[in-house]
Design an enzyme around this catalytic site. Sequence first.
Site, PDB file in Angstrom:
ATOM      1  N   GLY A 133      16.344   2.560   7.956  1.00  0.00           N
ATOM      2  CA  GLY A 133      16.687   3.014   6.608  1.00  0.00           C
ATOM      3  C   GLY A 133      16.440   4.485   6.374  1.00  0.00           C
ATOM      4  N   SER A 134      15.187   4.929   6.535  1.00  0.00           N
ATOM      5  CA  SER A 134      14.926   6.321   6.200  1.00  0.00           C
ATOM      6  C   SER A 134      15.190   7.227   7.407  1.00  0.00           C
ATOM      7  CB  SER A 134      13.482   6.486   5.742  1.00  0.00           C
ATOM      8  OG  SER A 134      12.596   6.072   6.740  1.00  0.00           O
ATOM      9  N   GLU A 175       0.659  -9.255   4.912  1.00  0.00           N
ATOM     10  CA  GLU A 175      -0.674  -8.807   4.499  1.00  0.00           C
ATOM     11  C   GLU A 175      -1.157  -9.493   3.218  1.00  0.00           C
ATOM     12  OE1 GLU A 175       0.374  -4.647   4.047  1.00  0.00           O
ATOM     13  OE2 GLU A 175      -0.147  -4.790   1.936  1.00  0.00           O
ATOM     14  N   HIS A 233       6.099   5.597  15.568  1.00  0.00           N
ATOM     15  CA  HIS A 233       4.853   6.202  15.083  1.00  0.00           C
ATOM     16  C   HIS A 233       4.402   7.365  15.938  1.00  0.00           C
ATOM     17  CE1 HIS A 233       5.072   2.085  13.563  1.00  0.00           C
ATOM     18  NE2 HIS A 233       4.602   2.631  12.461  1.00  0.00           N
ATOM     19  N   ARG A 273      -9.759  13.795  -5.679  1.00  0.00           N
ATOM     20  CA  ARG A 273      -9.534  13.630  -4.229  1.00  0.00           C
ATOM     21  C   ARG A 273     -10.166  14.780  -3.433  1.00  0.00           C
ATOM     22  NH1 ARG A 273      -3.565  13.140  -2.911  1.00  0.00           N
ATOM     23  NH2 ARG A 273      -3.366  14.409  -4.769  1.00  0.00           N
ATOM     24  N   ARG A 291      -6.307   9.279   3.646  1.00  0.00           N
ATOM     25  CA  ARG A 291      -5.064   8.841   3.017  1.00  0.00           C
ATOM     26  C   ARG A 291      -5.331   8.013   1.768  1.00  0.00           C
ATOM     27  NH1 ARG A 291       0.457   8.300   3.446  1.00  0.00           N
ATOM     28  NH2 ARG A 291       0.629   6.300   2.399  1.00  0.00           N
ATOM     29  N   CYS A 332       7.087  -4.936   9.278  1.00  0.00           N
ATOM     30  CA  CYS A 332       6.298  -4.182  10.243  1.00  0.00           C
ATOM     31  C   CYS A 332       4.825  -4.306   9.911  1.00  0.00           C
ATOM     32  CB  CYS A 332       6.729  -2.720  10.252  1.00  0.00           C
ATOM     33  SG  CYS A 332       6.751  -1.955   8.637  1.00  0.00           S
ATOM     34  N   LEU A 390     -12.657  14.760  -1.431  1.00  0.00           N
ATOM     35  CA  LEU A 390     -13.016  14.441  -0.055  1.00  0.00           C
ATOM     36  C   LEU A 390     -11.801  14.517   0.860  1.00  0.00           C
ATOM     37  CD1 LEU A 390     -15.336  13.666   1.780  1.00  0.00           C
ATOM     38  CD2 LEU A 390     -14.717  11.278   1.478  1.00  0.00           C
TER      39      LEU A 390
HETATM   40  N1  GLN Z   1      13.484   1.138   4.751  1.00  0.00           N
HETATM   41  C1  GLN Z   1      12.203   1.693   4.864  1.00  0.00           C
HETATM   42  C2  GLN Z   1      12.237   2.955   5.715  1.00  0.00           C
HETATM   43  O1  GLN Z   1      12.986   3.005   6.634  1.00  0.00           O
HETATM   44  C3  GLN Z   1      11.209   0.719   5.477  1.00  0.00           C
HETATM   45  C4  GLN Z   1       9.813   1.262   5.500  1.00  0.00           C
HETATM   46  C5  GLN Z   1       8.762   0.306   5.993  1.00  0.00           C
HETATM   47  O2  GLN Z   1       9.038  -0.623   6.681  1.00  0.00           O
HETATM   48  N2  GLN Z   1       7.528   0.522   5.659  1.00  0.00           N
HETATM   49  O3  GLN Z   1      11.533   3.882   5.487  1.00  0.00           O
HETATM   50 ZN    ZN Z   2       8.697  -0.741   8.868  1.00  0.00          ZN
END
Ligand code: GLN
Ligand code: ZN
Length: 768
Positions: free
Chosen positions: A446-447, A619, A708, A15, A529, A657, A17
């Site tokens: 969640g997180s 996706e 974000h 990695r 990334r 998402c 680069l």
């Molecule tokens: N439960 C996960 C979080 O909150 C969902 C992450 C996601 O949607 N990519 O981090």
């Molecule tokens: Zn999400």
Amino acid sequence: MQTHILGYPRIGSERELKKASERYWSGKISRDELIEVGKKIRLENWTLQKNAGMDFVATNDFSFYDHVLDLSLTLGAVPKRYNEILRHFNNSLIDIYFAMARGYQKEGYDITAMEMTKWFDTNYHYIVPEFYKNQEFSFLSKKITEEFIEAKNAGFKAKPVIIGPVSYLLLGKEKDENFDKLNLLPKLLKIYFEIFTELRDNGAEWIQLDEPFLALDLNKKAENLYVKTYAKIKETFPELKFLVATYFEGLKDQVSLAAQLPVDALHIDLVRDPNQLDSVLSSFPPKSFLSLGVVDGRNIWKNDFSKSLKIIKKAKEKLGKDRIFISSSCSLLHSPCDLDLETKEETLSAEIKDWLAFAKQKLREICTLRELSEEKPREEFLQLYCDNQKSIDNRKNSGLIHKNPVKKRIESTDDTFARRKSKFAIRKKIQQDTLKLPLFPTTTIGSFPQTKEVRSWRARLKKQELTQAEYDRLIKKEIEETVRKQENLGIDVLVHGEFERNDMVEYFGEQLDGFAFTQNGWVQSYGSRCVKPPIIYGDVSRPHPMTVFWSTYAQSLTSKWVKGMLTGPVTILQWSFVRDDQPRSLTCKQIALAIRDEVTDLEKAGIKIIQIDEPAIREGLPLRKKNWEFYLQWTVNCFLISSCGVKDSTQIHTHMCYSEFNDIIQSIALMDADVITIECSRSQMELLNAFSDFKYPNDIGPGVYDIHSPRVPSKEEILDLLDKAKKVIPPAQLWVNPDCGLKTRNWEETEAALQRMVDAAKEARNAS
Ligand code: GLN
Ligand code: ZN
């Protein structure tokens, strides 16, 4: 027969680069040092290709960020807003290039980045070209010629790679209304001609033009453009040889269109669609070359030489050996670099390693296949064939892969597994009686912030600087603090925060049977990334509960409900390298059953609300629309299998998402989750539009603020979004939540934003 690949990974096997770019962006190394790293990687990649025995090395497949962005810069398709910083950067193209990729918010500038989106159905993301009504092009960056000359001077026979003009336009987005980007083709072609002229004058013989859209659903206008464009190209450059490359799909109805293009070679992806070979061979014109993409560029399994040789033989019989190229199915960009770097038996056992090939190994496979297709292959190659078949057989019959209890269970899975006991309306009442949540209930995804400290605990546990007991104690303390913070904020449905997880797929993969991991199996996702997908090699099962310990601990701390948090089967599948010896739908079903066991264990342990995240379901949609229905059917079914083992009173959530849901909203409804929380705040209007046409039947939390960005939203903004949502979704169905997990944010902004969110929900409650 000749050999080539469509492209090689550019991140460097260590990695390099990624590391260099990030250091350059933070001002730690100079531009020259960065450029030097790029040069070194290119030289290494070409050397690997040549040493493996390739007839050509691919050039211009290298990129400091993204090859589509490279092309935009080559063609002078730089949006006007970057003019502002041309002088600031002293016209340094690479800095403008990075500003296009990442935006520029420094020294008083506030210039947004170009949009990024998924590269077909891969996990690679490209920078979307922007097209304007008065779009002009110019031959701006000379990267393609420079790299060709660089390779030539270093003694390589180079084949420059560039996205073809029709695909380039199709990849982009019209930024003005009322015009068709395809009408830009004549202007664009002029610049392509300048490029071809320069390449020719510098001694290029073959040029690879990637036209992946040629193998996707095309309208008549695009079909005609292909015919006209390539006729013009060949007419203008009769002395150059053009190879048109298709990948990720079969040519299907467009076989004759593609085969009849007046080019010198056509590349087809025989991993994705082996059946296209016959029809391509039967419509192939007498003088062209056919490039056979037999070695999988998107997965990590060793090639089965006997299968590939059959394909090559068939093509050889029809076309003669001089008109055949042997190649990778697509660019090796999507493969990790080098299996030789996997040295730890504990991480990747020798038995499994023997089934794999990464990019470097794939080069050898391609060249070995060529040799084996000769009349009299050399002795050492015959030995390689035997070794290869031994590995293939070992994999087929390995006890590591096939687990009878898993297969039996799949057989006994019937329709009842994919159905809740009662309909949503009935469940909703029962759940309301148990959960007693207010109108506009608040929750998070969640997180919570994964601080440096939290991540350092995991690193120290790995290095055995912390014992398991010490680590658990630290995580427990973090969970307790997080529960208290949520109580103080007044959130209705709490979460434990996911501090014990490195990544939402890896965490589960590490605990499930049938998964393996690598030390260095990095693949570029976007820019600097990279991701390291798990390898699903065998039948999947769950030897022990995975999350019950943490969820029940969190629930024990509070009288509020704590949601159990799981990753769904489709997302686990989608973000892994998946075994290719059975249909993906079957592997997904095995994962679904493992998750189902976790769901029922959580329920037994007293957890009343369980979320199963499926951010990746959109996706994975097939590239050809014809295949959507089948995909949606089995993915929805797998989600149902994972979630329907519970009582009516247990509330199932899901979360999605990253994508546009409008075209699959009906399938999302069929997943029958009691509640879906869904990303919405960046394209709120768009998503909400879908709900005015389609009455979503269950409860839904359209994200009310964008996680974000570090920006803390105001209460009014949130109320405004809620108002908009209320217009298309009945208030009794609405939840209030951010639009994704909070792990990348810091605590200060998180608490501030959540406080506004809770206040907004309370105000909305009082007003109704
Ligand atoms: N439960 C996960 C979080 O909150 C969902 C992450 C996601 O949607 N990519 O981090
Ligand atoms: Zn999400």
